[in-house]
Write an enzyme that holds these catalytic residues in place. Sequence first.
Site, PDB file in Angstrom:
ATOM      1  CG  LEU A  52      -1.916  -1.119   1.363  1.00 50.57           C
ATOM      2  CD1 LEU A  52      -2.646  -1.014   2.701  1.00 50.57           C
ATOM      3  CD2 LEU A  52      -2.915  -1.064   0.219  1.00 50.57           C
TER       4      LEU A  52
ATOM      5  CE  LYS B  94       5.044   2.017  10.286  1.00 50.70           C
ATOM      6  NZ  LYS B  94       4.590   3.247  10.922  1.00 50.70           N
TER       7      LYS B  94
ATOM      8  CB  VAL C  33       1.961   0.070   4.973  1.00 49.99           C
ATOM      9  CG1 VAL C  33       0.571  -0.346   5.426  1.00 49.99           C
ATOM     10  CG2 VAL C  33       2.658   0.861   6.077  1.00 49.99           C
TER      11      VAL C  33
ATOM     12  CG  ASP D  61       5.583  11.870  11.699  1.00 49.48           C
ATOM     13  OD1 ASP D  61       5.674  13.048  11.312  1.00 49.48           O
ATOM     14  OD2 ASP D  61       5.665  10.889  10.934  1.00 49.48           O
TER      15      ASP D  61
ATOM     16  CB  ALA E 105      11.851   7.312   4.694  1.00 48.83           C
TER      17      ALA E 105
HETATM   18  N1  ATP Z   1      -3.713   0.370  10.021  1.00 47.69           N
HETATM   19  C1  ATP Z   1      -3.777   0.945   8.813  1.00 47.69           C
HETATM   20  N2  ATP Z   1      -4.921   0.887   8.080  1.00 47.69           N
HETATM   21  C2  ATP Z   1      -4.988   1.461   6.858  1.00 47.69           C
HETATM   22  N3  ATP Z   1      -3.952   2.110   6.260  1.00 47.69           N
HETATM   23  C3  ATP Z   1      -2.798   2.195   6.937  1.00 47.69           C
HETATM   24  C4  ATP Z   1      -2.647   1.624   8.242  1.00 47.69           C
HETATM   25  N4  ATP Z   1      -1.388   1.862   8.677  1.00 47.69           N
HETATM   26  C5  ATP Z   1      -0.788   2.545   7.685  1.00 47.69           C
HETATM   27  N5  ATP Z   1      -1.612   2.759   6.634  1.00 47.69           N
HETATM   28  C6  ATP Z   1      -1.308   3.477   5.368  1.00 47.69           C
HETATM   29  O1  ATP Z   1       0.072   3.415   5.145  1.00 47.69           O
HETATM   30  C7  ATP Z   1       0.656   4.736   5.178  1.00 47.69           C
HETATM   31  C8  ATP Z   1       2.035   4.669   5.871  1.00 47.69           C
HETATM   32  O2  ATP Z   1       1.886   4.181   7.189  1.00 47.69           O
HETATM   33  P1  ATP Z   1       2.596   4.869   8.422  1.00 47.69           P
HETATM   34  O3  ATP Z   1       2.225   6.295   8.460  1.00 47.69           O
HETATM   35  O4  ATP Z   1       2.325   4.045   9.625  1.00 47.69           O
HETATM   36  O5  ATP Z   1       4.095   4.677   8.038  1.00 47.69           O
HETATM   37  P2  ATP Z   1       5.313   5.630   7.616  1.00 47.69           P
HETATM   38  O6  ATP Z   1       4.914   7.051   7.689  1.00 47.69           O
HETATM   39  O7  ATP Z   1       5.882   5.113   6.345  1.00 47.69           O
HETATM   40  O8  ATP Z   1       6.245   5.153   8.734  1.00 47.69           O
HETATM   41  P3  ATP Z   1       7.276   5.723   9.775  1.00 47.69           P
HETATM   42  O9  ATP Z   1       6.992   7.203   9.911  1.00 47.69           O
HETATM   43  O10 ATP Z   1       6.959   4.930  11.017  1.00 47.69           O
HETATM   44  O11 ATP Z   1       8.596   5.413   9.210  1.00 47.69           O
HETATM   45  C9  ATP Z   1      -0.377   5.578   5.906  1.00 47.69           C
HETATM   46  O12 ATP Z   1      -0.321   6.940   5.516  1.00 47.69           O
HETATM   47  C10 ATP Z   1      -1.679   4.948   5.489  1.00 47.69           C
HETATM   48  O13 ATP Z   1      -2.082   5.409   4.210  1.00 47.69           O
HETATM   49 MG    MG Z   2       3.145   8.129   8.368  1.00 46.76          MG
END
Ligand code: ATP
Ligand code: MG
Length: 203
Positions: A4, A25, A12, A120, A8
């Site tokens: 999805l 994740k 996910v 964040d 960085a």
């Molecule tokens: N539980 C969830 N259900 C649906 N979509 C999700 C979920 N967790 C994450 N996502 C999708 O994945 C994207 C990235 O997830 P997340 O914000 O947790 O990670 P990240 O910003 O890449 O990670 P990090 O900042 O921890 O390095 C989110 O913006 C969302 O669109």
């Molecule tokens: Mg995020």
Amino acid sequence: MLTLERGAEAVVSAAEFLGREAVVKARCPKTYRDPQLDLTLRLARTRKEARLLREARRAGVRTPYVYDIDLREASITMERVRGPRLRDVLSPGLDSLERLCEAVGEALADLHSAGISHGDLTTSNMILADDGLCLIDFSLGSMPASDEDKGVDLHLLRRAFMSAHSDVSGLFDALIGGYKRNNPDAQTALAKAEDIQRRGRYT
Ligand SMILES: Nc1ncnc2c1ncn2[C@@H]1O[C@H](COP(=O)(O)OP(=O)(O)OP(=O)(O)O)[C@@H](O)[C@H]1O
Ligand SMILES: [Mg+2]
């Protein structure tokens, strides 16, 4: 598995857990880091994120249910929350806009009152689910959170309203209204946020 998002730090992917819609994740190895240190960091962030997702829920804030943690893969399997990210829909035409901004403030206040900071806090880390606002991505959070940590949350949110969401920036007041309503110690964190802004940090 369907990917999805590839950020960085984390990938996910869509998954299923005991018949329920889920996402995994996973924190990917960073080859530029010493392998042992890399593993230690990935595990620490994975553990922290899972713990804070649970603690936030206990504090009454909607977060994805954590289904499973895999410490070999540094991954979390959690509920997949359906709905758009607030970042993608927060605009003047949105239904119940003012109420929604208050709800963001109330959720943050519940988090802070329980001694948790998010770390964040942008509208990319909020999902507008059918059953209300859901906060995700706690890997930079703290518990117990200092006044400074809480101030940073407020500061980041304010900055998001003034830049990415400048067309609804007037509604930041509604958000602060919600924040004050649910956090008896709101003034301390708000003063910290002012301080951080004045010092020009995190800009
Ligand atoms: N539980 C969830 N259900 C649906 N979509 C999700 C979920 N967790 C994450 N996502 C999708 O994945 C994207 C990235 O997830 P997340 O914000 O947790 O990670 P990240 O910003 O890449 O990670 P990090 O900042 O921890 O390095 C989110 O913006 C969302 O669109
Ligand atoms: Mg995020």
